[in-house]
Design a protein around this motif. Structure first.
Motif, PDB file in Angstrom:
ATOM      1  N   GLU B  12     -18.102  50.629   1.679  1.00 27.45           N
ATOM      2  CA  GLU B  12     -17.637  51.355   0.492  1.00 27.45           C
ATOM      3  C   GLU B  12     -18.690  52.341  -0.028  1.00 27.45           C
ATOM      4  N   LYS B  15     -18.519  55.271   2.285  1.00 25.07           N
ATOM      5  CA  LYS B  15     -17.312  56.073   2.045  1.00 25.07           C
ATOM      6  C   LYS B  15     -17.442  56.923   0.791  1.00 25.07           C
ATOM      7  N   ARG B  19     -17.368  60.910   0.620  1.00 23.23           N
ATOM      8  CA  ARG B  19     -16.394  61.660  -0.180  1.00 23.23           C
ATOM      9  C   ARG B  19     -17.086  62.793  -0.932  1.00 23.23           C
TER      10      ARG B  19
END
Lengths: 415, 137
Positions: B12, B15, B19
């Motif tokens: 996470e 990610k 992003r």
């Protein structure tokens, strides 16, 4: 346990005195046997002596202790002693009372009356002389009593010195042990907090990043429905604020646990105090009046921003304990080759219970949401890492004084 | 367009970081461990490598030191939960020794991108183009 040992010794001395005095009175009665008036008088005097020890002593000792009251008590004993010797017509057993009285009067660990012994011996010798006792007896027993007194006094003095030294050492050991327990507690708490902080920080990293991106994207989204607008303008900013709060608590935890030390620099404590007070002045203005006395502390080495944080935490704490515009005093100065920072208030003060948990993380007396209980734990961590110490004196209802001591910076040239 | 390799055992975190960077026009690859990152290094030829500090197996510092040997041209960053950029905690010490940049966790998107752009310089002679134009498919 010097005090307890002292009490046991005192009790044994008391027993010896009682046994000795009974033995001597028995000898006197034996010598006076047949002279029934003398025997009766001796029994009466001994009874009076016992009464004095059992009843008058405890009552008298309730008075404030002092040289005078001890002298009065010893004098009363002395007079009884001379009276008994007189009644026994200065028999040998009667003379035994003289050195016995001198020893008994000085046998307790905390009594000392050199002047009294001289007076007692002089009065005793005069009475004996007037009663017609043989001069050799007067001289010999007076000399014996004087020798025993000085010999005993020297030994008692030595014992007293040894006892005082032991008590001093014991106090030092207790202090060292207290510090060790404190450090141990703090270091295991430090490890625990570092672990927790790391575990919270990792998920918070992506949560923070994702929510920020989401808030930004929604704000830029054209043609938003009302629900989305509400999220973009109200819910997400509030959420981000909450996240920010969590992050700052985590940052505090890390600061408490292992610190976040930038490479150390030399700095001036007064400048950091001034900077910290500038930051917190608006927050405390309504509650208290800041009084600042900047002395001339030596230059320090370490993290100036961290020390400013210590000042900030201590002052905010003091302000929260204060109301009605009372003074919070911040003082800097020099002591024992280091710098001192003293923050004192006249606020609510702390109970011994609160004091004992004061520097533990998450220990707080404030309402939920008003304080995390990290301020003083962080201050403690920072001061310890700078090689200093932090001390508190507090009294319920009278206020608290925090004293921080920090070692001076090593002379220029040392790394 | 700059290519960035992110190595983090926590998917996470990787990610979220991807992003932010993709929106700013970077091409981003993610790898779950130092060993995997090293395997893909020659094929990806990244301009920048970002690695978490604390990872099971190969630590971030070990990984980035190996990257420095195999791909000396790549700019390297350690990602760490330190609270200030100039700290002397283990991550910051390693970053200093390796000559890497240090990215705090949680990061601030603006600062992070600024840090990367300064380290990378203009892209392959063409210079940085407006980010929106570079968004990869």
């Amino acid at each position: 346990m010097p005090a307890a040992v002292g009490r046991i010794v005192d009790r044994r001395v008391d027993l010896t005195i009682v046994a000795g005095s009974i033995a001597i009175y028995c000898l006197m009665i034996w010598q006076a046997w047949g002279d029934w008036r003398a025997v009766g008088a001796l029994v009466a005097i001994h009874f009076g002596h016992v009464l004095m020890v059992k009843l008058v002593h405890p009552w008298w000792e309730r008075r404030p202790p002092g040289h005078f009251s001890e002298l009065v008590m010893a004098g009363a004993h002395g007079l009884l002693c001379i009276l008994a010797a007189h009644v026994s017509h200065w028999s040998l057993a009667g003379w035994l009372l003289v050195p016995f009285h001198v020893l008994a009067g000085n046998s307790h660990q905390d009594k000392e009356s050199p002047g009294y012994v001289a007076i007692f011996l002089a009065v005793n010798a005069a009475v004996a002389w007037a009663d017609g006792a043989p001069a050799s007896h007067v001289v010999c027993f007076t000399a014996l009593a004087a020798v025993l007194h000085s010999f005993w006094g020297a030994r008692a003095g030595l014992l007293r010195q040894a006892l005082a030294a032991l008590q001093g050492e014991r106090a030092k050991l207790e202090e060292a042990q207290r510090k060790m327990v404190e450090q141990e507690k703090m270091s295991s708490l430090g490890l625990l907090t570092a672990g927790i902080a790391h575990e919270i920080n990792n998920p918070m990293a992506f949560v923070t990043s994702n929510i920020r991106e989401l808030a930004r994207d929604l704000a830029e989204l054209p043609g938003r429905p009302d629900l989305v607008r509400e999220y973009a303008e109200d819910v997400l900013p509030a959420t981000l604020e909450g996240i920010q709060r969590v992050n700052s608590v985590v940052a505090d935890l890390r600061r408490f646990s292992h610190g976040d030390p930038a490479s150390p620099v030399e700095f001036d404590l007064n400048r950091e105090v001034t900077a910290a007070l500038r930051i917190c002045e608006p927050q405390v203005r309504d509650r208290c009046r800041l009084e600042v006395f900047l002395g001339e502390p030596p230059r320090l080495r370490g993290q100036p921003q961290e020390l400013a944080r210590v000042v900030l935490n201590l002052v905010l704490n003091a302000a929260q304990a204060t109301s009605g515009g009372a003074a919070v005093r911040v003082t800097t100065g020099e002591r024992e080759g280091g710098a001192t920072l003293v923050v004192s208030d006249q606020g609510s003060g702390m109970s011994p219970e609160t004091l004992s948990h004061l520097f533990e993380p998450f220990f707080t007396t404030k309402a939920v949401g008003e304080g995390t209980g990290l301020g003083l734990a962080v201050a403690h961590g920072i001061v310890s890492r700078h090689g200093g110490r932090i001390q508190v004196e507090s009294e319920l209802g009278r206020g608290s004084t925090f004293t921080v001591w920090l070692p001076r910076a090593p002379a220029a040239g040392a790394a | 367009m700059h290519r960035i390799l992110i190595v983090d055992d926590e998917p996470e975190v990787a990610k979220a970081l991807r992003r932010v960077l993709v929106r700013q026009g970077f091409e981003v690859e993610v790898s779950p461990s130092g060993a995997d990152g090293l395997r893909r290094l020659s094929e990806l030829e990244p301009h920048a490598v970002i690695s978490d500090f604390r990872m099971p197996g190969m630590s971030g510092a070990e990984f980035l030191s190996e990257v420095g040997r195999r791909a000396p041209g790549a700019v390297r960053f350690l990602l760490s939960g330190c609270t200030t950029g100039t700290s002397a905690d283990p991550a910051a010490r390693s970053a200093d020794e390796l000559g890497c940049g240090l990215i705090p966790k949680p990061w601030d998107a603006g600062e992070l991108v600024g840090q990367l752009r300064r380290a990378l310089g203009p892209c392959g002679g063409g210079g940085p183009r407006p980010p929106e134009m570079q968004r990869p498919s």
